[in-house]
Design a protein around this motif. Sequence first.
Motif, PDB file in Angstrom:
ATOM      1  N   LYS A 131      -2.452   1.654  -3.859  1.00 30.09           N
ATOM      2  CA  LYS A 131      -2.562   2.267  -4.847  1.00 30.09           C
ATOM      3  C   LYS A 131      -3.283   2.488  -6.240  1.00 30.09           C
ATOM      4  CE  LYS A 131       0.664   2.704  -7.904  1.00 30.09           C
ATOM      5  NZ  LYS A 131       1.574   2.237  -8.964  1.00 30.09           N
ATOM      6  N   GLY A 132      -4.319   0.812  -5.540  1.00 30.02           N
ATOM      7  CA  GLY A 132      -5.889   0.415  -6.841  1.00 30.02           C
ATOM      8  C   GLY A 132      -6.555   0.854  -5.779  1.00 30.02           C
ATOM      9  N   PHE A 133      -6.422   0.448  -4.119  1.00 29.10           N
ATOM     10  CA  PHE A 133      -7.246   1.641  -3.294  1.00 29.10           C
ATOM     11  C   PHE A 133      -7.515   2.991  -3.568  1.00 29.10           C
ATOM     12  CE2 PHE A 133      -8.004   4.690   0.321  1.00 29.10           C
ATOM     13  CZ  PHE A 133      -9.269   4.190  -0.027  1.00 29.10           C
ATOM     14  N   LEU A 134      -6.968   3.784  -4.129  1.00 26.03           N
ATOM     15  CA  LEU A 134      -7.078   4.990  -4.018  1.00 26.03           C
ATOM     16  C   LEU A 134      -7.165   5.734  -5.928  1.00 26.03           C
ATOM     17  CD1 LEU A 134      -6.431   8.346  -3.769  1.00 26.03           C
ATOM     18  CD2 LEU A 134      -4.003   8.088  -4.618  1.00 26.03           C
ATOM     19  N   TYR A 135      -7.365   4.625  -6.202  1.00 28.17           N
ATOM     20  CA  TYR A 135      -7.419   4.418  -7.960  1.00 28.17           C
ATOM     21  C   TYR A 135      -8.819   4.247  -8.200  1.00 28.17           C
ATOM     22  CZ  TYR A 135      -7.783   3.459 -13.013  1.00 28.17           C
ATOM     23  OH  TYR A 135      -8.057   3.185 -14.090  1.00 28.17           O
ATOM     24  N   ALA A 136      -9.695   3.178  -6.759  1.00 28.80           N
ATOM     25  CA  ALA A 136     -11.184   2.647  -7.343  1.00 28.80           C
ATOM     26  C   ALA A 136     -11.748   4.509  -5.974  1.00 28.80           C
ATOM     27  CB  ALA A 136     -10.813   2.012  -6.236  1.00 28.80           C
ATOM     28  N   TRP A 137     -11.039   4.663  -4.978  1.00 30.32           N
ATOM     29  CA  TRP A 137     -11.620   5.923  -4.729  1.00 30.32           C
ATOM     30  C   TRP A 137     -12.089   7.101  -5.699  1.00 30.32           C
ATOM     31  CZ3 TRP A 137     -11.319  10.566  -2.757  1.00 30.32           C
ATOM     32  CH2 TRP A 137     -11.709  10.972  -1.691  1.00 30.32           C
ATOM     33  N   LEU A 138     -10.711   7.463  -6.345  1.00 31.03           N
ATOM     34  CA  LEU A 138     -11.531   8.302  -7.138  1.00 31.03           C
ATOM     35  C   LEU A 138     -12.022   8.406  -8.389  1.00 31.03           C
ATOM     36  CD1 LEU A 138      -7.118   9.235  -7.978  1.00 31.03           C
ATOM     37  CD2 LEU A 138      -9.003  10.884  -5.947  1.00 31.03           C
ATOM     38  N   GLY A 139     -12.126   6.523  -8.319  1.00 33.95           N
ATOM     39  CA  GLY A 139     -12.762   6.218  -9.615  1.00 33.95           C
ATOM     40  C   GLY A 139     -13.807   6.703  -9.822  1.00 33.95           C
ATOM     41  N   LYS A 140     -15.006   6.057  -8.576  1.00 37.09           N
ATOM     42  CA  LYS A 140     -16.198   7.101  -8.042  1.00 37.09           C
ATOM     43  C   LYS A 140     -16.267   8.322  -8.358  1.00 37.09           C
ATOM     44  CE  LYS A 140     -16.336   3.146  -3.845  1.00 37.09           C
ATOM     45  NZ  LYS A 140     -16.465   3.130  -3.203  1.00 37.09           N
ATOM     46  N   GLN A 141     -15.017   9.034  -8.422  1.00 39.16           N
ATOM     47  CA  GLN A 141     -15.644  11.004  -8.631  1.00 39.16           C
ATOM     48  C   GLN A 141     -15.789  10.391  -9.933  1.00 39.16           C
ATOM     49  OE1 GLN A 141     -14.366  12.680  -5.992  1.00 39.16           O
ATOM     50  NE2 GLN A 141     -13.674  11.471  -4.085  1.00 39.16           N
ATOM     51  N   ASN A 142     -14.636  10.338 -10.877  1.00 41.70           N
ATOM     52  CA  ASN A 142     -15.197   9.775 -12.240  1.00 41.70           C
ATOM     53  C   ASN A 142     -13.167  10.655 -12.795  1.00 41.70           C
ATOM     54  OD1 ASN A 142     -16.885   8.186 -13.337  1.00 41.70           O
ATOM     55  ND2 ASN A 142     -18.102  10.511 -13.334  1.00 41.70           N
ATOM     56  N   LYS A 143     -12.115  10.361 -11.182  1.00 42.73           N
ATOM     57  CA  LYS A 143     -11.228  11.114 -11.306  1.00 42.73           C
ATOM     58  C   LYS A 143      -9.906   9.601 -11.283  1.00 42.73           C
ATOM     59  CE  LYS A 143     -12.043  14.785  -9.276  1.00 42.73           C
ATOM     60  NZ  LYS A 143     -13.696  15.100  -8.708  1.00 42.73           N
ATOM     61  N   LEU A 144      -8.735  10.244 -12.323  1.00 42.71           N
ATOM     62  CA  LEU A 144      -7.864   9.218 -12.540  1.00 42.71           C
ATOM     63  C   LEU A 144      -6.359   9.804 -11.481  1.00 42.71           C
ATOM     64  CD1 LEU A 144      -8.259   7.956 -15.765  1.00 42.71           C
ATOM     65  CD2 LEU A 144      -8.701   6.343 -13.721  1.00 42.71           C
ATOM     66  N   PRO A 145      -5.500   9.078 -11.257  1.00 41.93           N
ATOM     67  CA  PRO A 145      -3.994   9.888 -10.017  1.00 41.93           C
ATOM     68  C   PRO A 145      -2.836   9.777 -11.405  1.00 41.93           C
ATOM     69  CG  PRO A 145      -4.396   7.500  -9.319  1.00 41.93           C
ATOM     70  CD  PRO A 145      -6.191   7.687 -10.215  1.00 41.93           C
ATOM     71  N   SER A 146      -2.393  10.229 -11.155  1.00 37.55           N
ATOM     72  CA  SER A 146      -1.353  10.736 -12.195  1.00 37.55           C
ATOM     73  C   SER A 146      -0.165  10.646 -11.993  1.00 37.55           C
ATOM     74  CB  SER A 146      -1.617  11.965 -13.149  1.00 37.55           C
ATOM     75  OG  SER A 146      -0.219  12.516 -13.632  1.00 37.55           O
ATOM     76  N   TYR A 147       0.834  10.146 -12.255  1.00 32.36           N
ATOM     77  CA  TYR A 147       1.935   9.513 -11.040  1.00 32.36           C
ATOM     78  C   TYR A 147       3.479  10.220 -12.142  1.00 32.36           C
ATOM     79  CZ  TYR A 147      -0.237   6.404  -7.591  1.00 32.36           C
ATOM     80  OH  TYR A 147      -1.171   6.257  -7.066  1.00 32.36           O
ATOM     81  N   GLU A 148       4.165  11.039 -11.574  1.00 27.50           N
ATOM     82  CA  GLU A 148       5.899  11.174 -12.224  1.00 27.50           C
ATOM     83  C   GLU A 148       6.782  10.781 -11.550  1.00 27.50           C
ATOM     84  OE1 GLU A 148       5.634  15.399 -14.037  1.00 27.50           O
ATOM     85  OE2 GLU A 148       3.610  14.972 -14.883  1.00 27.50           O
ATOM     86  N   VAL A 149       7.373   9.943 -12.197  1.00 29.86           N
ATOM     87  CA  VAL A 149       8.837   9.530 -11.300  1.00 29.86           C
ATOM     88  C   VAL A 149      10.173  10.412 -12.379  1.00 29.86           C
ATOM     89  CG1 VAL A 149      10.169   7.028 -10.036  1.00 29.86           C
ATOM     90  CG2 VAL A 149       7.228   7.742 -11.069  1.00 29.86           C
ATOM     91  N   SER A 150      10.550  10.601 -11.166  1.00 31.81           N
ATOM     92  CA  SER A 150      11.841  11.069 -12.261  1.00 31.81           C
ATOM     93  C   SER A 150      13.510  10.571 -10.547  1.00 31.81           C
ATOM     94  CB  SER A 150      12.343  12.940 -11.072  1.00 31.81           C
ATOM     95  OG  SER A 150      11.503  12.889 -10.371  1.00 31.81           O
ATOM     96  N   GLN A 151      13.745  10.410 -11.775  1.00 35.05           N
ATOM     97  CA  GLN A 151      15.577   9.763 -11.279  1.00 35.05           C
ATOM     98  C   GLN A 151      16.574  10.782 -10.288  1.00 35.05           C
ATOM     99  OE1 GLN A 151      17.732   6.289 -12.702  1.00 35.05           O
ATOM    100  NE2 GLN A 151      19.255   7.672 -12.264  1.00 35.05           N
ATOM    101  N   GLN A 152      16.957  10.534  -9.094  1.00 36.85           N
ATOM    102  CA  GLN A 152      18.000  11.644  -8.641  1.00 36.85           C
ATOM    103  C   GLN A 152      18.832  10.719  -7.508  1.00 36.85           C
ATOM    104  OE1 GLN A 152      15.517  13.106  -5.524  1.00 36.85           O
ATOM    105  NE2 GLN A 152      14.542  14.814  -7.188  1.00 36.85           N
ATOM    106  N   GLY A 153      20.063  11.698  -7.306  1.00 41.61           N
ATOM    107  CA  GLY A 153      21.293  11.331  -6.830  1.00 41.61           C
ATOM    108  C   GLY A 153      22.515  10.429  -7.697  1.00 41.61           C
ATOM    109  N   THR A 154      23.514   9.635  -6.980  1.00 39.02           N
ATOM    110  CA  THR A 154      24.474   9.740  -7.683  1.00 39.02           C
ATOM    111  C   THR A 154      24.068   8.020  -8.585  1.00 39.02           C
ATOM    112  OG1 THR A 154      25.249   8.607  -5.581  1.00 39.02           O
ATOM    113  CG2 THR A 154      25.594  11.061  -6.590  1.00 39.02           C
ATOM    114  N   LYS A 155      24.611   7.426  -9.077  1.00 38.70           N
ATOM    115  CA  LYS A 155      25.092   5.936  -9.664  1.00 38.70           C
ATOM    116  C   LYS A 155      25.113   4.947  -8.145  1.00 38.70           C
ATOM    117  CE  LYS A 155      26.843   6.727 -14.411  1.00 38.70           C
ATOM    118  NZ  LYS A 155      27.552   6.328 -14.954  1.00 38.70           N
ATOM    119  N   GLN A 156      26.181   5.458  -7.528  1.00 29.41           N
ATOM    120  CA  GLN A 156      26.401   4.767  -6.111  1.00 29.41           C
ATOM    121  C   GLN A 156      25.021   4.728  -4.971  1.00 29.41           C
ATOM    122  OE1 GLN A 156      28.431   6.495  -7.156  1.00 29.41           O
ATOM    123  NE2 GLN A 156      29.471   5.141  -7.989  1.00 29.41           N
TER     124      GLN A 156
END
Length: 314
Positions: free
Chosen positions: A15-40
Amino acid sequence: MASSSFISGNFGDIKGFLYAWLGKQNKLPSYEVSQQGTKQRIRFKCELTVISYPYTAIGNSTNKKDAQTNAAIDFCQYLVREGKMSQNELEPYLVNKFIFEYICMMLIHISLILTILTVVINGSIPSSTIETDVNELVKLHKEFLDRSPSVPAIQTYEMRCRAVTECCPDEQENLYTLFSDSQFNEKCLLNGTKLTKSSSTSLCMTTIRQLIQLIKEPIYERYFEILGNNPNRLNRIARWKKQMKMVCSDDELRAHYCERNNMEKFKSCQRKVLEMIAKENVEDDGTIYKTYVSQWEQEYAIDNQKLAKAFPKD
């Protein structure tokens, strides 16, 4: 340090590598996390996007951090496919991940093997259950001895053990069988009256007289009357003694009669008996084992109640 790097791997820094790689292009990654499945079976899905890149990377895992890491790997692999990132740049962040996943897979296999070995050794009963049960039996057995009068429960057994040494020394290796199969009178006491050496005869006859005096004490007969002669109980005790003889060491078997208060040897012997019961009945889902333990716990509880009422402690 090397082993730590090997286990954790560099993929945790991707993640840090990708962040630095995109930073050279003045871009940032956007992460969106969602929960799935059952409680078990909870799972997390991460979607990674970067402005001006027409690709949504996907990462799945049982926790958010790994889901984000997997999404970062997916996006980097997309960049390699598109020729925007070289494989050599990405390689250091992938090799250790595969190694790590291989190690995890091997650990799972080892865990499964250990589980199978536990079942093979102890049947369907976990070792922890056997240990808990044997501790309870030891506790009940100690209570049984503590509530029992010393003459019938301790002293007469110790005197019989001494008689074997002095009256029938050749039978010492068979001491457990002498007592458990009621062969003591025939093979030892009667033999004691036939000794030719005066010193041996004197010691033997003295021990026999002391044993007879103990047996004649009123509390001896009363003790066994209180415990009763229920056929089921007697059969269970006889079967238990045979089971002990099958798996317990000679030292443990001797201690059962000659070292009545030695709980360590009693525990070691009873653990072996429980392990044998569990292994022999592996296909019955533990029912026979549980019944066996339950019956002995009930037997001890009944006997201890009888003894507490008949011989109350101050």
